[in-house]
Design an enzyme around this catalytic site. Structure first.
Site, PDB file in Angstrom:
ATOM      1  N   ASN A 137      25.928  11.398 102.249  1.00 48.47           N
ATOM      2  CA  ASN A 137      24.989  12.059 102.139  1.00 48.47           C
ATOM      3  C   ASN A 137      23.827  11.903 102.544  1.00 48.47           C
ATOM      4  OD1 ASN A 137      25.217  12.301  99.698  1.00 48.47           O
ATOM      5  ND2 ASN A 137      24.332  14.134  99.288  1.00 48.47           N
TER       6      ASN A 137
ATOM      7  N   GLU B 202      20.054  13.230 103.651  1.00 46.79           N
ATOM      8  CA  GLU B 202      18.747  14.216 103.161  1.00 46.79           C
ATOM      9  C   GLU B 202      17.736  14.321 104.109  1.00 46.79           C
ATOM     10  OE1 GLU B 202      18.457  15.500  98.803  1.00 46.79           O
ATOM     11  OE2 GLU B 202      20.424  15.998  99.571  1.00 46.79           O
TER      12      GLU B 202
ATOM     13  N   CYS C  60      31.768  22.147 101.197  1.00 45.38           N
ATOM     14  CA  CYS C  60      30.619  23.083 101.736  1.00 45.38           C
ATOM     15  C   CYS C  60      31.630  23.642 102.481  1.00 45.38           C
ATOM     16  CB  CYS C  60      29.754  22.673 102.139  1.00 45.38           C
ATOM     17  SG  CYS C  60      29.503  21.924 103.973  1.00 45.38           S
TER      18      CYS C  60
ATOM     19  N   GLU D 178      30.744  14.765 104.193  1.00 45.11           N
ATOM     20  CA  GLU D 178      32.515  14.746 104.755  1.00 45.11           C
ATOM     21  C   GLU D 178      31.785  14.923 106.459  1.00 45.11           C
ATOM     22  OE1 GLU D 178      30.914  15.843 102.322  1.00 45.11           O
ATOM     23  OE2 GLU D 178      32.781  17.157 101.150  1.00 45.11           O
TER      24      GLU D 178
ATOM     25  N   CYS E 196      26.147  16.620 105.160  1.00 45.73           N
ATOM     26  CA  CYS E 196      27.068  16.212 104.002  1.00 45.73           C
ATOM     27  C   CYS E 196      27.954  15.082 104.422  1.00 45.73           C
ATOM     28  CB  CYS E 196      28.222  17.706 104.028  1.00 45.73           C
ATOM     29  SG  CYS E 196      27.178  19.299 103.762  1.00 45.73           S
TER      30      CYS E 196
END
Ligand code: THU
Length: 133
Positions: A41, A43, A85, A54, A52
């Site tokens: 991830n 940010e 998520c 994934e 994210c």
């Protein structure tokens, strides 16, 4: 012995950029041709721009020409393994509906699903082609 896909996700997790949430995530996708694509991830100070682990792994894989995937691993340092998520479930569904999902933590707990189990009744290309008018 640790599954190499989980090991790749754990290694990617070490590169997570998560100064706001402090929640580091690593992922790794196993392509049908055997290649492994890791992601972490990343940010943003504007929070919503965060990507994210994934989806980072998936976009990286697509950029490298991979379109078919057998498995995906997600690693977090949590008591129980962390589920992806909704946004990541959607994207994984579109590229790898039958892929196995290995959710793992650093203690060695592993929970397995398929992508389809994590997003039943998903929206995809079929709905676009079935539109009326
Ligand atoms: N995160 C992921 O990387 N994958 C998920 O499926 C859930 C959430 C990240 C995004 C953000 O950087 C942090 O975890 C906290 O939400």
């Amino acid at each position: 012995m640790t599954d190499p896909l989980i090991a790749a996700a754990a290694a990617a997790r070490a590169h997570a950029f998560a100064p706001y949430s402090q929640f580091a995530v690593g992922a790794a996708l196993e392509a049908a041709d055997g290649r492994i694509f890791p992601g972490c991830n990343v940010e943003s100070a504007s929070y919503g721009l965060t990507i994210c682990a994934e989806r980072n792994a998936l976009f990286r894989a697509v950029c490298e020409g991979a379109r078919s995937f057998l498995r995906v691993a997600v690693v977090t340092d949590t008591e129980k393994p962390t589920p992806p998520c909704g946004a990541c479930r959607q994207l994984l569904w579109e590229f790898a509906p039958d892929a196995e999902v290995l959710l793992a933590n650093l203690r060695g707990d592993v929970v397995k699903y398929t992508v389809g189990e994590l997003i039943p009744g998903a929206f995809d290309q079929q709905q676009l082609t079935a539109r009326r008018g």
